[in-house]
Write an enzyme that holds these catalytic residues in place. Structure first.
Site, PDB file in Angstrom:
ATOM      1  N   ASP A  12       9.312 -17.405 -34.178  1.00 37.43           N
ATOM      2  CA  ASP A  12       9.052 -18.746 -33.825  1.00 37.43           C
ATOM      3  C   ASP A  12      10.614 -19.722 -34.092  1.00 37.43           C
ATOM      4  O   ASP A  12      10.855 -19.643 -35.272  1.00 37.43           O
ATOM      5  CB  ASP A  12       7.905 -19.494 -34.483  1.00 37.43           C
ATOM      6  CG  ASP A  12       7.564 -20.736 -34.317  1.00 37.43           C
ATOM      7  OD1 ASP A  12       6.306 -21.132 -34.579  1.00 37.43           O
ATOM      8  OD2 ASP A  12       8.286 -21.651 -33.882  1.00 37.43           O
ATOM      9  N   ASP A 106       8.252 -22.259 -27.718  1.00 40.02           N
ATOM     10  CA  ASP A 106       9.308 -21.824 -28.960  1.00 40.02           C
ATOM     11  C   ASP A 106       8.611 -20.685 -29.799  1.00 40.02           C
ATOM     12  O   ASP A 106       9.106 -20.307 -30.796  1.00 40.02           O
ATOM     13  CB  ASP A 106       9.559 -22.885 -29.893  1.00 40.02           C
ATOM     14  CG  ASP A 106       8.322 -23.458 -30.720  1.00 40.02           C
ATOM     15  OD1 ASP A 106       7.188 -23.359 -30.124  1.00 40.02           O
ATOM     16  OD2 ASP A 106       8.480 -24.289 -31.632  1.00 40.02           O
ATOM     17  N   GLU A 107       7.691 -19.981 -29.046  1.00 35.83           N
ATOM     18  CA  GLU A 107       7.258 -18.813 -29.886  1.00 35.83           C
ATOM     19  C   GLU A 107       7.032 -17.863 -28.851  1.00 35.83           C
ATOM     20  O   GLU A 107       6.529 -17.810 -27.718  1.00 35.83           O
ATOM     21  CB  GLU A 107       5.705 -19.057 -30.020  1.00 35.83           C
ATOM     22  CG  GLU A 107       5.311 -19.794 -31.374  1.00 35.83           C
ATOM     23  CD  GLU A 107       3.639 -20.376 -31.221  1.00 35.83           C
ATOM     24  OE1 GLU A 107       3.330 -19.618 -32.265  1.00 35.83           O
ATOM     25  OE2 GLU A 107       3.350 -21.020 -30.781  1.00 35.83           O
TER      26      GLU A 107
HETATM   27 MG   LIG Z   1       8.396 -23.877 -33.676  1.00 34.89          MG
END
Ligand SMILES: [Mg+2]
Length: 283
Positions: A12, A106-107
């Site tokens: 992340d 974002d993961e």
């Molecule tokens: Mg993040």
């Protein structure tokens, strides 16, 4: 596959939008940066750790964030630039790992099971990948590694910012035990309050209960909380997350209720979708 033999990584990017803004403008480093909440009723979409210290968090109305952190630097945000950076990171990860699930902008989840036997131990491998991402994208990222997605995701959160954490097989329960139950993904504020009122604030307390007792209190949901509290999860890393559905559409210039025309069109559209599905090897 024996579940303890699985190796799942959750990666992340740290306060992703803020990090992208800082890459473009290094003057923002070390300052309380708040993305979103710039227009009248807008909400905060991301903020830096410096802003979090003042109690600012994502989904908070911009006006409230301004009250808490009047000297904060508010930025409107640019989704196009964030998406480009996200794609760059995805590309680096996909070039390195065979099984990748993009879970959000974002993961990512990576299934690196079996790597220990052939390449090097999976923790070392993932640490190297993390350094490569930081170097090539200029963005900070953290990861958790364990035998399943659930524990890895929690491990990432615990490792942040700029961290990495390996929860060894068999240590899942002990890792979760001292945490508050709201650390479990899917346990929202409402459930957390209910659990606290019943004296179930710590994950350890739930671990020490029987699954039947949790089920009698909360039904099937109770069972699922118990399993998660015990670090048990068998969900698979699913590739092509963003392609779970396909669609096609037509817009009519005028309304129609011509059944024959609509039926023919529907068949045509289904055929088109079938073609797309076969082409993408999902049919
Ligand atoms: Mg993040």
């Amino acid at each position: 596959m024996e579940s303890s033999n699985r190796r799942i990584v959750h990666m992340d990017l740290d306060s992703f939008f803020v990090s992208v803004e800082r890459k473009l403008n290094p003057d923002l480093i070390g300052k309380p940066v708040i993305i979103g909440g710039t227009s009248g009723r807008g909400v905060v979409s991301s903020c830096s750790y410096e802003a979090r210290k003042y109690g600012v968090h994502s989904a908070m109305p911009g006006a409230r964030a301004r009250q808490l952190c009047p000297h904060g630097i508010f930025i409107k945000g640019n989704m196009q630039v964030y998406s480009e950076n996200s794609r760059l990171v995805t590309q680096i990860i996909e070039d390195a790992a065979p099984l990748v699930e993009k879970a959000s902008i974002d993961e990512h989840y990576l299934d690196v099971t079996g790597m220990d036997k052939y390449i090097c131990d999976s923790f070392t491998w993932t640490k190297q990948l993390r350094q490569k991402i930081i170097k090539e994208s200029g963005l900070p990222i953290s990861f958790g590694l364990s035998t399943n997605k659930l524990v890895s995701k929690i491990a990432t959160t615990e490792s942040k910012p700029n961290g990495e954490l390996f929860i060894e097989p068999g240590k899942e329960k002990a890792f979760l035990a001292p945490m508050d139950v709201n650390k479990i993904p899917g346990v929202g504020d409402k459930t957390y309050i209910t659990l606290c009122n019943l004296g179930l604030r710590k994950i350890e307390t739930i671990q020490n209960m029987s699954i039947e007792k949790m089920q009698s209190h909360f039904g099937e949901y109770g069972k699922s909380i118990w399993l998660r509290a015990n670090g048990i999860s068998d969900s698979a890393v699913e590739t092509h997350w963003d392609q779970k559905s396909m669609s096609t559409e037509r817009t009519f210039h005028t309304d129609t209720n011509d059944k024959r025309f609509l039926k023919e069109l529907l068949v045509k559209m289904v055929e088109e979708l079938g073609f797309d599905l076969r082409r993408s090897e999902k049919g």
